[in-house]
Design an enzyme around this catalytic site. Structure first.
Site, PDB file in Angstrom:
ATOM      1  CG  LEU A  52      -2.041  -1.003   1.335  1.00 44.13           C
ATOM      2  CD1 LEU A  52      -2.805  -0.810   2.644  1.00 44.13           C
ATOM      3  CD2 LEU A  52      -2.986  -0.920   0.146  1.00 44.13           C
ATOM      4  CG  ASP A  53       0.762   4.082  -3.184  1.00 41.21           C
ATOM      5  OD1 ASP A  53       1.572   3.196  -3.488  1.00 41.21           O
ATOM      6  OD2 ASP A  53       0.010   4.646  -4.000  1.00 41.21           O
ATOM      7  CE1 TYR A  54       4.591   8.364   5.192  1.00 42.65           C
ATOM      8  CE2 TYR A  54       3.482   9.989   3.796  1.00 42.65           C
ATOM      9  CZ  TYR A  54       4.106   9.649   4.993  1.00 42.65           C
ATOM     10  OH  TYR A  54       4.249  10.600   5.979  1.00 42.65           O
ATOM     11  NE  ARG A 101      -1.452   8.345  -5.321  1.00 42.50           N
ATOM     12  CZ  ARG A 101      -0.270   8.609  -4.765  1.00 42.50           C
ATOM     13  NH1 ARG A 101       0.462   7.633  -4.258  1.00 42.50           N
ATOM     14  NH2 ARG A 101       0.180   9.856  -4.730  1.00 42.50           N
TER      15      ARG A 101
END
Length: 275
Positions: free
Chosen positions: A58-60, A173
């Site tokens: 998962l992205d930051y 995104r």
């Protein structure tokens, strides 16, 4: 913020990752990681005294369900489910603008943005047959369902459910940005314009891993409306599908499951291999 454990057994630990937190880090001074909260700073390394295997990323800035294997065998099993696309992942997001369609499938390939390799390493969707801007592009597929429209701080916004079939870097995104609706609070893909929110509103809400002996179906509570800072700025316009309660959300997941295979759905696509 605390890392909440959603499931814990001999093979897996599944947590609700907070937003603005790394999964792990090679920097020994970086303590804002999931690894530090549930094990040790070096737990993602094979040399660790208690190694963990991060089979999912998962992205930051992204919050939500994160599955971590406790041993190599379990990591391989989960990895196969993800690779063969047997696992199901459902993400809740708030997008800028009112989405004009009910649902869609986004199938733009995604590759590296060469102009950002020395900075924040953005990704690009391949939408133009004549464009060669993205390098090393790979197929990507996201199904999107509009759940609710409204206004955030007076600006039009839409709450959507997304089901990615593939797992490319920054896939959701990039796909949202490419169809003209960046995720609320996404500083990177709004070219630095969306910097007024406390977070990026993207949350991994449910993960289904159908193992041979059992199915792990892990879900978090709805993350946005339970936050006063969001509620104080949000005004609902139209609700199309329920999602705030667990049973409503499960029913809506069944809707997007059907849409992901619907041949009549609106599709955004360009296949470079066909040119």
């Amino acid at each position: 913020m605390a890392v909440k454990i959603l499931h814990n057994d001999d093979n897996f630990i599944i947590v609700n990752k907070p937003y603005d937190m790394y999964i792990n880090s090679d920097d020994v001074n970086e303590k804002n990681t999931v690894a530090c909260h549930i094990a040790s700073q070096d737990s993602h390394l094979s040399s660790s005294s208690q190694p963990l295997h991060f089979v999912q990323r998962l992205d930051y800035a992204t919050s939500g369900v994160l599955c971590i294997a406790k041993n190599k065998r379990a990591a391989a099993q989960a990895g196969r489910l993800l690779e063969k696309r047997f696992a199901k992942k459902y993400y809740l997001a708030v997008l800028r603008g009112h989405v004009k369609f009910h649902s869609c499938r986004i199938e733009y390939e995604i590759g590296d943005d060469p102009s950002t390799q020395d900075t924040n390493h953005k990704m690009l969707a391949v939408t133009d047959p004549a464009s060669q801007s993205a390098s090393r592009s790979r197929s990507a597929r996201t199904t999107l369902l509009v759940l609710e429209t409204g206004f955030y701080g007076g600006d039009p916004a839409s709450v959507v459910l997304m089901k990615p079939t593939t797992g490319r870097r920054h896939q959701l995104r990039v796909h949202c940005s490419t169809i003209g609706h960046t995720i609320l609070g996404d500083y990177t893909y709004s070219d630095g314009k969306d910097a007024s929110t406390d977070r990026m509103f993207l949350h991994a809400m449910r993960l289904i891993l159908p193992f041979q002996d059992e199915t792990l179906d892990i879900q978090t509570a709805e993350p946005f409306y339970s936050d006063d800072s969001f509620n104080n700025k949000w005004k609902t316009e139209t609700v199309f599908h329920g999602f705030r309660e667990s049973d409503e959300f499960i029913s809506t997941c069944a809707v997007i499951d059907l849409l992901s295979e619907d041949s009549d759905i609106l599709v955004f696509q360009y296949n470079s291999k066909a040119s």
